[in-house]
Design a protein around this motif. Sequence first.
Motif, PDB file in Angstrom:
ATOM      1  N   THR A   1       0.830  -1.205   0.000  1.00  0.00           N
ATOM      2  CA  THR A   1       0.000   0.000   0.000  1.00  0.00           C
ATOM      3  C   THR A   1       0.863   1.253   0.000  1.00  0.00           C
ATOM      4  O   THR A   1       2.057   1.206   0.329  1.00  0.00           O
ATOM      5  CB  THR A   1      -0.900   0.042   1.248  1.00  0.00           C
ATOM      6  N   ILE A   2       0.237   2.366  -0.336  1.00  0.00           N
ATOM      7  CA  ILE A   2       0.930   3.651  -0.275  1.00  0.00           C
ATOM      8  C   ILE A   2       1.365   3.921   1.164  1.00  0.00           C
ATOM      9  O   ILE A   2       2.470   4.400   1.410  1.00  0.00           O
ATOM     10  CB  ILE A   2       0.039   4.786  -0.819  1.00  0.00           C
ATOM     11  N   GLU A   3       0.501   3.576   2.119  1.00  0.00           N
ATOM     12  CA  GLU A   3       0.830   3.799   3.532  1.00  0.00           C
ATOM     13  C   GLU A   3       2.069   3.002   3.949  1.00  0.00           C
ATOM     14  O   GLU A   3       2.914   3.505   4.697  1.00  0.00           O
ATOM     15  CB  GLU A   3      -0.372   3.431   4.421  1.00  0.00           C
ATOM     16  N   LEU A   4       2.177   1.764   3.472  1.00  0.00           N
ATOM     17  CA  LEU A   4       3.363   0.960   3.766  1.00  0.00           C
ATOM     18  C   LEU A   4       4.608   1.625   3.180  1.00  0.00           C
ATOM     19  O   LEU A   4       5.639   1.728   3.852  1.00  0.00           O
ATOM     20  CB  LEU A   4       3.212  -0.457   3.200  1.00  0.00           C
ATOM     21  N   ILE A   5       4.518   2.073   1.950  1.00  0.00           N
ATOM     22  CA  ILE A   5       5.650   2.731   1.295  1.00  0.00           C
ATOM     23  C   ILE A   5       6.031   4.000   2.060  1.00  0.00           C
ATOM     24  O   ILE A   5       7.212   4.252   2.314  1.00  0.00           O
ATOM     25  CB  ILE A   5       5.322   3.032  -0.181  1.00  0.00           C
TER      26      ILE A   5
ATOM     27  N   SER B   1       9.840   6.820   5.255  1.00  0.00           N
ATOM     28  CA  SER B   1      10.048   7.729   6.386  1.00  0.00           C
ATOM     29  C   SER B   1      11.053   7.143   7.380  1.00  0.00           C
ATOM     30  O   SER B   1      11.921   7.866   7.884  1.00  0.00           O
ATOM     31  CB  SER B   1       8.729   8.087   7.069  1.00  0.00           C
ATOM     32  N   VAL B   2      10.984   5.841   7.634  1.00  0.00           N
ATOM     33  CA  VAL B   2      11.957   5.199   8.526  1.00  0.00           C
ATOM     34  C   VAL B   2      13.364   5.277   7.917  1.00  0.00           C
ATOM     35  O   VAL B   2      14.336   5.617   8.602  1.00  0.00           O
ATOM     36  CB  VAL B   2      11.564   3.730   8.817  1.00  0.00           C
ATOM     37  N   PHE B   3      13.472   4.980   6.635  1.00  0.00           N
ATOM     38  CA  PHE B   3      14.768   5.007   5.950  1.00  0.00           C
ATOM     39  C   PHE B   3      15.438   6.377   6.077  1.00  0.00           C
ATOM     40  O   PHE B   3      16.637   6.482   6.306  1.00  0.00           O
ATOM     41  CB  PHE B   3      14.589   4.633   4.472  1.00  0.00           C
TER      42      PHE B   3
ATOM     43  N   PHE C   1      -0.458  12.106  -0.498  1.00  0.00           N
ATOM     44  CA  PHE C   1       0.716  12.906  -0.148  1.00  0.00           C
ATOM     45  C   PHE C   1       0.330  14.362   0.061  1.00  0.00           C
ATOM     46  O   PHE C   1       0.918  15.280  -0.506  1.00  0.00           O
ATOM     47  CB  PHE C   1       1.803  12.780  -1.225  1.00  0.00           C
ATOM     48  N   GLY C   2      -0.698  14.568   0.854  1.00  0.00           N
ATOM     49  CA  GLY C   2      -1.078  15.921   1.237  1.00  0.00           C
ATOM     50  C   GLY C   2      -1.863  16.685   0.202  1.00  0.00           C
ATOM     51  O   GLY C   2      -1.835  17.914   0.179  1.00  0.00           O
ATOM     52  N   GLY C   3      -2.537  15.977  -0.689  1.00  0.00           N
ATOM     53  CA  GLY C   3      -3.383  16.646  -1.674  1.00  0.00           C
ATOM     54  C   GLY C   3      -2.630  17.241  -2.852  1.00  0.00           C
ATOM     55  O   GLY C   3      -3.045  18.234  -3.430  1.00  0.00           O
ATOM     56  N   LYS C   4      -1.533  16.612  -3.222  1.00  0.00           N
ATOM     57  CA  LYS C   4      -0.771  17.082  -4.386  1.00  0.00           C
ATOM     58  C   LYS C   4      -1.586  16.854  -5.669  1.00  0.00           C
ATOM     59  O   LYS C   4      -2.334  15.900  -5.783  1.00  0.00           O
ATOM     60  CB  LYS C   4       0.555  16.322  -4.508  1.00  0.00           C
ATOM     61  N   ASN C   5      -1.400  17.745  -6.609  1.00  0.00           N
ATOM     62  CA  ASN C   5      -2.063  17.660  -7.904  1.00  0.00           C
ATOM     63  C   ASN C   5      -1.511  16.475  -8.691  1.00  0.00           C
ATOM     64  O   ASN C   5      -0.327  16.162  -8.588  1.00  0.00           O
ATOM     65  CB  ASN C   5      -1.807  18.972  -8.658  1.00  0.00           C
ATOM     66  N   HIS C   6      -2.366  15.846  -9.511  1.00  0.00           N
ATOM     67  CA  HIS C   6      -1.900  14.681 -10.283  1.00  0.00           C
ATOM     68  C   HIS C   6      -0.740  15.036 -11.202  1.00  0.00           C
ATOM     69  O   HIS C   6       0.162  14.232 -11.406  1.00  0.00           O
ATOM     70  CB  HIS C   6      -3.044  14.039 -11.079  1.00  0.00           C
ATOM     71  N   SER C   7      -0.725  16.255 -11.739  1.00  0.00           N
ATOM     72  CA  SER C   7       0.369  16.638 -12.638  1.00  0.00           C
ATOM     73  C   SER C   7       1.693  16.739 -11.873  1.00  0.00           C
ATOM     74  O   SER C   7       2.759  16.484 -12.431  1.00  0.00           O
ATOM     75  CB  SER C   7       0.059  17.944 -13.369  1.00  0.00           C
ATOM     76  N   THR C   8       1.624  17.085 -10.604  1.00  0.00           N
ATOM     77  CA  THR C   8       2.820  17.108  -9.762  1.00  0.00           C
ATOM     78  C   THR C   8       3.377  15.695  -9.628  1.00  0.00           C
ATOM     79  O   THR C   8       4.587  15.474  -9.742  1.00  0.00           O
ATOM     80  CB  THR C   8       2.496  17.680  -8.362  1.00  0.00           C
ATOM     81  N   VAL C   9       2.495  14.729  -9.413  1.00  0.00           N
ATOM     82  CA  VAL C   9       2.928  13.334  -9.253  1.00  0.00           C
ATOM     83  C   VAL C   9       3.526  12.819 -10.567  1.00  0.00           C
ATOM     84  O   VAL C   9       4.562  12.153 -10.553  1.00  0.00           O
ATOM     85  CB  VAL C   9       1.774  12.431  -8.766  1.00  0.00           C
ATOM     86  N   VAL C  10       2.906  13.145 -11.684  1.00  0.00           N
ATOM     87  CA  VAL C  10       3.443  12.744 -12.996  1.00  0.00           C
ATOM     88  C   VAL C  10       4.860  13.295 -13.150  1.00  0.00           C
ATOM     89  O   VAL C  10       5.794  12.564 -13.527  1.00  0.00           O
ATOM     90  CB  VAL C  10       2.548  13.241 -14.156  1.00  0.00           C
TER      91      VAL C  10
END
Length: 106
Positions: free
Chosen positions: A11-15, A20-22, A65-74
């Motif tokens: 899941t995204i939460e696992l990632i 975050s630990v790393f 990830f805090g409501g980032k826009n899809h184009s930001t993720v792309v």
Amino acid sequence: MIANQSQKVITIELIQKKVSVFFNLTVQQLKSKRKQKKISEPRQIAMFLSRKYTGHSFPEIGQKFGGKNHSTVVHVVKSIEKKIEQDRNVSDIVSRISPQVEEREE
């Protein structure tokens, strides 16, 4: 979402947790809007891994990830793909975190 060999779902939460630990950050820091490199680069790596290991769309990843826009993720995914090819440090980080995500031990 893609199940690994033991049929556990990544899941995204696992990632977010593994990244975050790393990087010795909190999950909240990864989700924040802060633009400091010590936070933004791990966030970008986590977004890249979320796209790689889950079936989530760009808008779904952005939302986690805090409501980032899809184009930001792309943009982030393409940017990290390029950095993996060109920056040994980023490539090493991704190759060290990936097995931790895949093994799914909690």
